[in-house]
Design an enzyme around this catalytic site. Structure first.
Site, mmCIF file in Angstrom:
data_model
loop_
_atom_site.group_PDB
_atom_site.id
_atom_site.type_symbol
_atom_site.label_atom_id
_atom_site.label_comp_id
_atom_site.label_asym_id
_atom_site.label_seq_id
_atom_site.Cartn_x
_atom_site.Cartn_y
_atom_site.Cartn_z
ATOM 1 N N HIS A 153 6.024 15.093 26.250
ATOM 2 C CA HIS A 153 5.687 15.490 24.994
ATOM 3 C C HIS A 153 5.729 17.068 24.548
ATOM 4 C CE1 HIS A 153 3.477 11.665 25.462
ATOM 5 N NE2 HIS A 153 3.432 11.439 24.230
ATOM 6 N N ARG A 191 -4.763 2.340 20.080
ATOM 7 C CA ARG A 191 -4.668 3.168 18.826
ATOM 8 C C ARG A 191 -5.687 2.318 17.886
ATOM 9 N NH1 ARG A 191 -2.199 7.561 20.346
ATOM 10 N NH2 ARG A 191 -0.127 7.236 21.001
ATOM 11 N N LYS A 221 8.195 0.174 29.073
ATOM 12 C CA LYS A 221 8.442 1.715 28.912
ATOM 13 C C LYS A 221 8.202 2.555 30.127
ATOM 14 C CE LYS A 221 4.204 2.670 26.816
ATOM 15 N NZ LYS A 221 3.683 3.133 25.253
ATOM 16 N N HIS A 222 8.789 3.670 30.515
ATOM 17 C CA HIS A 222 10.000 4.281 29.806
ATOM 18 C C HIS A 222 11.127 4.597 30.557
ATOM 19 C CE1 HIS A 222 5.699 5.729 28.779
ATOM 20 N NE2 HIS A 222 6.109 6.080 27.424
ATOM 21 N N ASP A 277 11.459 6.621 22.584
ATOM 22 C CA ASP A 277 10.246 7.087 22.550
ATOM 23 C C ASP A 277 10.183 8.053 21.199
ATOM 24 O OD1 ASP A 277 7.841 7.832 23.082
ATOM 25 O OD2 ASP A 277 8.156 8.383 25.374
#
Length: 594
Positions: free
Chosen positions: A241, A137, A228-229, A314
């Site tokens: 997603h 990010r 994760k996950h 999540d």
């Protein structure tokens, strides 16, 4: 930069709140004492982690004000914190949070100031997804390290620990104190569309060792790592997603393939674990996703594995958790399952009020809510947020993208590039024998803020190593005209370097490579994402796996092509034959050298 005391005194009641119990590190009573003074609404707020649009907590651009009003019903991050008393904020590039390191530090300080100015104000746990490799990010000038599968190819626990420690220092300098990394999924399915190179590999023991090491590095930097996950997203062909993946592992297969990295993370003291929006019938036959499953979150993670840290969902706006229940039920069911933090609900107001109503109606007891809030407060205390919620611009300048961090990333990358094929041997290439290089291929869009595109980065790096390299991007789906243009350009080159990205059997990228090889020019393929590409490229004389298309990995691949460094990476996943997937073409551990 004002002093810490000046900033903490900015709002009524703040100093008194933060003074409860003395030092956060010296007195474990503080979280409990703070909890006892909180209203029910404040407790509900603490379990939510939300997105918010804008580069500033109080003065975002008008487009971000409009987005906030449309999705969150407020204008700014400051208003969001005042309304919902949130425990956490998550940063995203698409939410326009991440312009540059100093701006991020200012945003973090503005968020902390807005929260601490509230009655009984608490510091905010700011988080992001800085996995490195394919998912980051915060981009340049922050240091970007090789991604997980590249680290898996390097096989060094020391490198994984260094990544966590240095990346953690940079995040902390920008005010980010919880990172949703490392990925603990064991990628045993080459068709996995959502994990892939985000995993350290397909060997549970190797993945476990690297997960633990990276988590240790983040912990040393004062940042909460997040494995994760859970209970394991590595064997799926569906992206959670956009769909609802089903994991068909038996209980025994789960123990063998999926559990080890999470056990290792827990043993390493990982601060948080993230659940997966996947269905695992062998662990819970109810049809609920793991995020909402009490048998999985409480029965297995809490009771069987003994984990008492923070469990975060999540993102709750993902399709995998929204297929069975409405957005008002999901957060309540997640808390009943044993989760602590509710990440990015699609409609915060609906979710927040649903939890509040569930407590008031008795479906969810306040004592159950207290357990999660106390875990969150203890984590904030351990991270020193009660003592030092703010960051200083001088630390940003010293730490983020520091020369020694960039050098460490380059050194680590050099240990990850994997040479899969080298007929002749063709590699290493020399500027004396192959002075003119044509670099063609895929330029996948990268969320990482690297310079890119990949063909340009490779060409520039090879030119810097003494070649005359020309970049000719051809994309992930080159047309017949584009392929013909590349073939024509190859006539003027001594060798061709092709960047490939997730090649399939009917892929035009495969046609491009075959047509280039037919020219008689030596062709070097660089798989810039999945190493499985090599199985579909039998015509190339040399093939490298870079595992991602960030600059640091591409520069390392260029140095290997030129012989400036020797290839040292070993496959962390098996590559199966394209014509018979039951047979392994290159096993785990395969990797040539010079």
């Amino acid at each position: 930069m004002p002093s810490r005391r000046t900033l903490l005194a900015a709002g009524a009641g703040v100093t008194a709140t933060l003074a409860v119990g003395g030092s956060a590190h010296a007195d474990e009573r503080r979280p409990g004492e703070l909890l006892a003074r909180m209203t029910l609404e404040e407790k509900v707020g603490q379990v939510f982690v939300s997105r918010v649009y804008g580069h500033s907590a109080t003065a975002p651009d008008q487009a971000d004000v409009d987005a906030n009003l449309g999705e969150l019903g407020v204008r700014t991050a400051a208003e969001l914190l005042a309304r919902y008393r949130l425990g956490g904020i998550v940063y995203f590039g698409w939410a326009h949070n991440t312009r540059d390191p100093r701006q991020l530090a200012d945003l973090s300080n503005g968020i902390q100031r807005a929260s601490l100015q509230q009655p009984r104000g608490l510091p905010v746990l700011i988080s992001t997804d800085q996995e490195h490799g394919a998912v980051c990010r915060v981009g340049r000038p922050a240091t970007l390290f090789p991604g997980a599968m590249a680290i898996g190819a390097g096989g060094s626990r020391a490198d994984a620990r260094t990544l966590g420690r240095l990346a953690g220092r940079e995040l902390r300098a920008m005010g980010v104190r919880q990172n949703y990394s490392p990925v603990a999924d064991v990628n045993v399915n080459p068709a996995n569309p959502v994990i892939g190179v985000r995993s350290f590999g397909a060997d549970p023991a190797a993945v476990a060792a690297l997960v633990a090491a990276e988590a240790e590095g983040y912990r040393a930097a004062g940042v909460a790592a997040t494995a994760k996950h859970f209970p394991g997203h590595g064997d799926t062909a569906v992206d959670s997603h956009t769909g609802f993946p089903v994991i068909t592992h038996s209980r025994e297969e789960w123990e063998t393939l999926d559990a080890a990295p999470f056990r290792a993370a827990i043993a390493a003291g990982v601060d948080s674990l993230m659940t997966a929006h996947i269905l695992v019938p062998a662990l819970d036959a109810s049809g609920d996703p793991a995020t909402l499953s009490r048998p999985i979150v409480t029965g297995i993670l809490r009771e069987k594995l003994g984990y008492d840290g923070v469990v975060v969902t999540d993102a709750l706006d993902m399709a995998g958790v929204r297929t069975k229940y409405g957005d008002d039920r999901v957060p309540v069911l997640a808390l009943k399952a044993g989760v602590d933090q509710l990440l990015n609900p699609p409609d915060l107001d609906v979710a927040w009020n649903a939890v509040l109503k569930a407590v008031r109606d008795g479906e969810l007891t306040e004592q159950r809510l207290d357990v999660s809030v106390l875990r969150i407060l203890r984590l904030k205390s351990r991270l020193g947020l009660f003592e030092e919620p703010y960051v200083g611009p001088a630390e940003v300048g010293r730490t983020v993208g520091a020369p020694e961090h960039l050098a460490a990333a380059d050194r680590i990358a050099e240990r990850t590039t994997t040479l899969l094929v080298n007929e002749g041997p063709l590699l290493p290439l020399s500027p004396r024998t192959h002075p003119r290089l044509l670099v063609v291929g895929a330029d996948p869009a990268s969320p990482t803020g690297t310079t890119g595109p990949p063909t340009g980065v490779l060409a520039a790096a090879l030119t810097g190593l003494g070649f005359t390299a020309t970049a000719l991007p051809t994309g992930t789906a080159p047309s017949a005209e584009t392929v013909a243009g590349a073939v024509t350009a190859a006539a003027g080159a001594d060798a061709v370097v092709v960047a490939t990205c997730n090649v399939t059997a009917a892929d035009a990228q495969r046609t491009l490579v075959e047509r280039l090889a037919a020219t008689g020019r030596p062709v070097v393929a660089v798989a810039v994402r999945n190493p499985y590409d090599v199985a579909l490229l039998p015509s190339v004389r040399a093939c490298l796996a870079a595992y991602s298309w960030t600059d640091v990995e591409l520069r390392a691949a260029a140095r290997v092509i030129a012989g400036a460094v020797e290839p040292r990476g070993k496959l962390p996943v098996p590559v199966r034959r394209a014509d018979d997937p039951t047979r392994v073409l290159y096993p785990i551990g395969h990797g040539l050298t010079y």
